[in-house]
Design a protein around this motif. Structure first.
Motif, PDB file in Angstrom:
ATOM      1  N   PRO A   1       5.869 -11.900  -1.709  1.00  0.00           N
ATOM      2  CA  PRO A   1       7.004 -10.978  -1.580  1.00  0.00           C
ATOM      3  C   PRO A   1       7.486 -10.519  -2.951  1.00  0.00           C
ATOM      4  N   ASP A   2       8.280  -9.460  -2.963  1.00  0.00           N
ATOM      5  CA  ASP A   2       8.879  -8.966  -4.206  1.00  0.00           C
ATOM      6  C   ASP A   2      10.200  -9.675  -4.494  1.00  0.00           C
ATOM      7  N   MET A   3      10.883 -10.065  -3.429  1.00  0.00           N
ATOM      8  CA  MET A   3      12.139 -10.799  -3.551  1.00  0.00           C
ATOM      9  C   MET A   3      12.180 -11.915  -2.514  1.00  0.00           C
ATOM     10  N   MET A   4      12.932 -12.971  -2.825  1.00  0.00           N
ATOM     11  CA  MET A   4      13.077 -14.085  -1.899  1.00  0.00           C
ATOM     12  C   MET A   4      14.536 -14.539  -1.869  1.00  0.00           C
ATOM     13  N   CYS A   5      14.983 -14.984  -0.696  1.00  0.00           N
ATOM     14  CA  CYS A   5      16.378 -15.412  -0.515  1.00  0.00           C
ATOM     15  C   CYS A   5      16.405 -16.881  -0.079  1.00  0.00           C
ATOM     16  N   PHE A   6      17.325 -17.639  -0.661  1.00  0.00           N
ATOM     17  CA  PHE A   6      17.399 -19.079  -0.400  1.00  0.00           C
ATOM     18  C   PHE A   6      18.852 -19.525  -0.240  1.00  0.00           C
TER      19      PHE A   6
ATOM     20  N   LYS B   1       0.827  -1.201   0.000  1.00  0.00           N
ATOM     21  CA  LYS B   1       0.000   0.000   0.000  1.00  0.00           C
ATOM     22  C   LYS B   1       0.869   1.261   0.000  1.00  0.00           C
ATOM     23  N   HIS B   2       2.010   1.197   0.683  1.00  0.00           N
ATOM     24  CA  HIS B   2       2.892   2.354   0.808  1.00  0.00           C
ATOM     25  C   HIS B   2       4.123   2.249  -0.100  1.00  0.00           C
ATOM     26  N   ASP B   3       4.068   1.378  -1.087  1.00  0.00           N
ATOM     27  CA  ASP B   3       5.135   1.285  -2.088  1.00  0.00           C
ATOM     28  C   ASP B   3       6.482   0.905  -1.467  1.00  0.00           C
ATOM     29  N   VAL B   4       6.455  -0.111  -0.620  1.00  0.00           N
ATOM     30  CA  VAL B   4       7.668  -0.633   0.012  1.00  0.00           C
ATOM     31  C   VAL B   4       7.870  -2.067  -0.464  1.00  0.00           C
ATOM     32  N   LEU B   5       9.072  -2.404  -0.918  1.00  0.00           N
ATOM     33  CA  LEU B   5       9.375  -3.764  -1.357  1.00  0.00           C
ATOM     34  C   LEU B   5       9.393  -4.732  -0.169  1.00  0.00           C
ATOM     35  N   CYS B   6       9.054  -5.981  -0.420  1.00  0.00           N
ATOM     36  CA  CYS B   6       9.066  -7.003   0.624  1.00  0.00           C
ATOM     37  C   CYS B   6      10.053  -8.108   0.258  1.00  0.00           C
ATOM     38  N   ILE B   7      10.932  -8.442   1.205  1.00  0.00           N
ATOM     39  CA  ILE B   7      11.962  -9.463   0.999  1.00  0.00           C
ATOM     40  C   ILE B   7      11.727 -10.613   1.969  1.00  0.00           C
ATOM     41  N   ALA B   8      11.426 -11.790   1.444  1.00  0.00           N
ATOM     42  CA  ALA B   8      11.237 -12.981   2.269  1.00  0.00           C
ATOM     43  C   ALA B   8      12.557 -13.739   2.369  1.00  0.00           C
ATOM     44  N   ASP B   9      13.105 -13.820   3.559  1.00  0.00           N
ATOM     45  CA  ASP B   9      14.340 -14.570   3.794  1.00  0.00           C
ATOM     46  C   ASP B   9      13.959 -16.015   4.110  1.00  0.00           C
ATOM     47  N   GLU B  10      14.004 -16.854   3.069  1.00  0.00           N
ATOM     48  CA  GLU B  10      13.629 -18.272   3.200  1.00  0.00           C
ATOM     49  C   GLU B  10      14.861 -19.164   3.344  1.00  0.00           C
ATOM     50  N   VAL B  11      15.963 -18.602   3.790  1.00  0.00           N
ATOM     51  CA  VAL B  11      17.202 -19.376   3.901  1.00  0.00           C
ATOM     52  C   VAL B  11      17.000 -20.585   4.817  1.00  0.00           C
ATOM     53  N   MET B  12      16.349 -20.384   5.950  1.00  0.00           N
ATOM     54  CA  MET B  12      16.078 -21.493   6.864  1.00  0.00           C
ATOM     55  C   MET B  12      14.735 -22.151   6.583  1.00  0.00           C
ATOM     56  N   THR B  13      13.732 -21.358   6.222  1.00  0.00           N
ATOM     57  CA  THR B  13      12.363 -21.868   6.136  1.00  0.00           C
ATOM     58  C   THR B  13      12.051 -22.598   4.838  1.00  0.00           C
ATOM     59  N   GLY B  14      12.917 -22.466   3.832  1.00  0.00           N
ATOM     60  CA  GLY B  14      12.649 -23.071   2.536  1.00  0.00           C
ATOM     61  C   GLY B  14      12.816 -24.577   2.506  1.00  0.00           C
ATOM     62  N   PHE B  15      12.312 -25.177   1.447  1.00  0.00           N
ATOM     63  CA  PHE B  15      12.479 -26.607   1.161  1.00  0.00           C
ATOM     64  C   PHE B  15      11.860 -27.497   2.228  1.00  0.00           C
ATOM     65  N   GLY B  16      10.590 -27.175   2.545  1.00  0.00           N
ATOM     66  CA  GLY B  16       9.795 -28.078   3.364  1.00  0.00           C
ATOM     67  C   GLY B  16       9.916 -27.938   4.853  1.00  0.00           C
ATOM     68  N   ARG B  17      10.765 -27.060   5.340  1.00  0.00           N
ATOM     69  CA  ARG B  17      10.995 -26.990   6.782  1.00  0.00           C
ATOM     70  C   ARG B  17       9.725 -26.648   7.567  1.00  0.00           C
ATOM     71  N   THR B  18       8.852 -25.816   6.995  1.00  0.00           N
ATOM     72  CA  THR B  18       7.645 -25.413   7.713  1.00  0.00           C
ATOM     73  C   THR B  18       6.436 -26.280   7.372  1.00  0.00           C
ATOM     74  N   GLY B  19       6.641 -27.333   6.604  1.00  0.00           N
ATOM     75  CA  GLY B  19       5.550 -28.211   6.214  1.00  0.00           C
ATOM     76  C   GLY B  19       5.150 -28.020   4.765  1.00  0.00           C
ATOM     77  N   LYS B  20       5.052 -26.780   4.320  1.00  0.00           N
ATOM     78  CA  LYS B  20       4.848 -26.505   2.896  1.00  0.00           C
ATOM     79  C   LYS B  20       6.214 -26.378   2.236  1.00  0.00           C
ATOM     80  N   LYS B  21       6.244 -26.370   0.902  1.00  0.00           N
ATOM     81  CA  LYS B  21       7.538 -26.330   0.217  1.00  0.00           C
ATOM     82  C   LYS B  21       8.334 -25.093   0.593  1.00  0.00           C
ATOM     83  N   PHE B  22       7.627 -23.958   0.712  1.00  0.00           N
ATOM     84  CA  PHE B  22       8.252 -22.716   1.175  1.00  0.00           C
ATOM     85  C   PHE B  22       7.287 -22.032   2.121  1.00  0.00           C
ATOM     86  N   ALA B  23       7.814 -21.371   3.146  1.00  0.00           N
ATOM     87  CA  ALA B  23       6.955 -20.750   4.150  1.00  0.00           C
ATOM     88  C   ALA B  23       6.038 -19.707   3.532  1.00  0.00           C
TER      89      ALA B  23
END
Length: 429
Positions: free
Chosen positions: A260-265, A230-252
């Protein structure tokens, strides 16, 4: 244990997150296979934390090893500036398809910190290329995003960062959304971003790792992301730990409706064999960089960017991860953690017990009621579990179980039983 190796190590090798004069001896690992680490003194340890959260298919996985061998004898590595190769392109396209979340572009690096660093730099230059000056970031209190300077800047201030405090960029922090403070958190975020100076909001989706495996809701994260958009701010999801099934889904991020606008793995991206970092972004983020002008290019790179051998390894690991066997194992571990959590939710020695997917966190009661990374109880806990043949690396007074997906039910039960034994010992103290 080989005395020469240990003595030479003590004289010349620097270990992470450890005093240089360490009274606690390191252990020499001579081999690893499946769920187990084998030490030089004959000890065998059940790896209950996936060797720092990276190993999801078990140690010395032959499918992954064969992929590395075959690729390295064909094309081991080449520079990636002005060149490309099939492993990098194949992994990027397949990975983006699995990740979804409107991600359309891949930038390769070497680890979680560099994946975050790339995202932060992209965010700042995104606004610069659009003719706007936005360099401020918002993060969540307790965050950990890595050990390079940008990643440290958006992490919580404390033990990990205090020596470098004067060199870190100023960052705005919102309270951790614990379920009781939603309006306070949202109000704090809006107050920071409404003046149009914030470049991006970075977050660990649904669970903060190093802060003690603290969990928050996808509904709240959706609200935070939507407020940023809403306020024109980018969102970065840091999936370094949460990615690849750790939270039950493939990615959190798959728990959320807002993307998100960007994601980190990193971490589990190669199954734990070799280092790789990946940063992804949407078409909107790439748009200001789509130019032939050199000053609009993204000037960031590494000598081993998109290493062909590691890209092939990552693709092979992704195929194993996507298999029915692996996905069923994730569900099995998830259910086992839930069952164990319910059994001990009212234990007097436990302040908090939570599970999310294959992650189980147990916060132990302390005499002063405080929870922190360097709490002295960590030494007792670490030694107790090692003595029982289980590798757990406590975050202070917080134990977490985060195993490779190949773990059997018997091996899971061994870990749970060892935790039960530890609670009995605490009862007698």
């Amino acid at each position: 244990m080989s005395k020469n190796i240990i003595e030479t190590d003590a004289a010349h090798v620097w270990h992470p997150y450890s005093p240089l004069l360490n009274k606690r001896p390191v252990a020499e690992v001579v081999s690893a296979k499946g769920m187990y680490l084998h030490l030089a003194d004959g000890t065998t340890l059940l790896d209950a934390i996936s060797s720092w959260w990276v190993n999801i298919h078990g140690h010395a996985n032959e499918v992954l090893a064969d992929a590395v061998k075959n690729q390295i004898l064909s094309l081991d590595h080449t520079l990636f500036a002005g060149f490309t190769h099939k492993p990098a392109v194949e992994f990027a396209t397949r990975f983006l398809d699995v990740v979804g979340c409107e991600q359309q572009r891949v930038f390769y690096s070497e680890n979680g910190s560099t994946a975050v660093e790339v995202a932060l730099k992209l965010a700042v230059q995104y606004w610069k290329n659009k003719g706007q000056h936005k360099t401020t970031f918002v993060a969540i209190e307790g965050a950990f995003h890595g050990d390079t300077f940008g990643a440290m800047s958006v992490s919580a201030r404390g033990l990990f960062t205090e020596a470098f405090e004067s060199l870190l960029n100023p960052v705005l922090y919102i309270p951790f959304p614990d379920g009781s403070n939603d309006e306070t958190v949202l109000s704090a975020l809006e107050a920071y971003i409404k003046d149009g100076t914030v470049a991006a909001f970075i977050y660990e989706p649904l669970i903060q790792g190093t802060a003690g495996m603290r969990i928050y809701s996808p509904e709240m994260l959706d609200k935070l992301i939507r407020l940023c958009k809403k306020h024109d701010v980018l969102c970065i999801a840091d999936e370094v730990m949460t990615g690849f099934g750790r939270t039950g889904k493939k990615f959190a991020s798959h728990y959320c409706e807002a993307n998100p606008d960007m994601m980190c793995f990193s971490k589990a991206i190669t199954g734990g064999l070799l280092p790789l970092g990946v940063t992804t972004c949407t078409r909107e983020v790439e748009a200001p960089f789509l130019s032939e002008e050199l000053n609009r290019a993204f000037f960031h790179g590494h000598s081993y960017t998109a290493n062909a051998t590691i890209c092939t390894l990552a693709l092979t690991s992704l195929e194993l991860f996507e298999s029915d066997v692996c996905q069923e194992n994730i569900k099995r571990i998830t259910e086992a953690h839930k069952k164990f959590s319910l059994t001990y939710v009212n234990n007097k020695n436990i302040t908090r017990i939570q599970s999310l997917g294959t992650i189980l966190a147990i916060e132990l009661q302390t005499s002063n009621g405080k929870t922190n990374y360097d709490h002295e109880i960590r030494h007792f806990l670490y030694d107790f579990f090692i003595g029982k043949g289980v590798l757990l690396r406590p975050l202070g007074n917080i134990i977490y179980i985060l195993p490779p997906y190949i773990i059997s039910n018997d091996e899971l039960n061994k870990i749970y039983h060892t935790v039960e034994q530890m609670l009995i010992v605490l009862d007698k103290k």
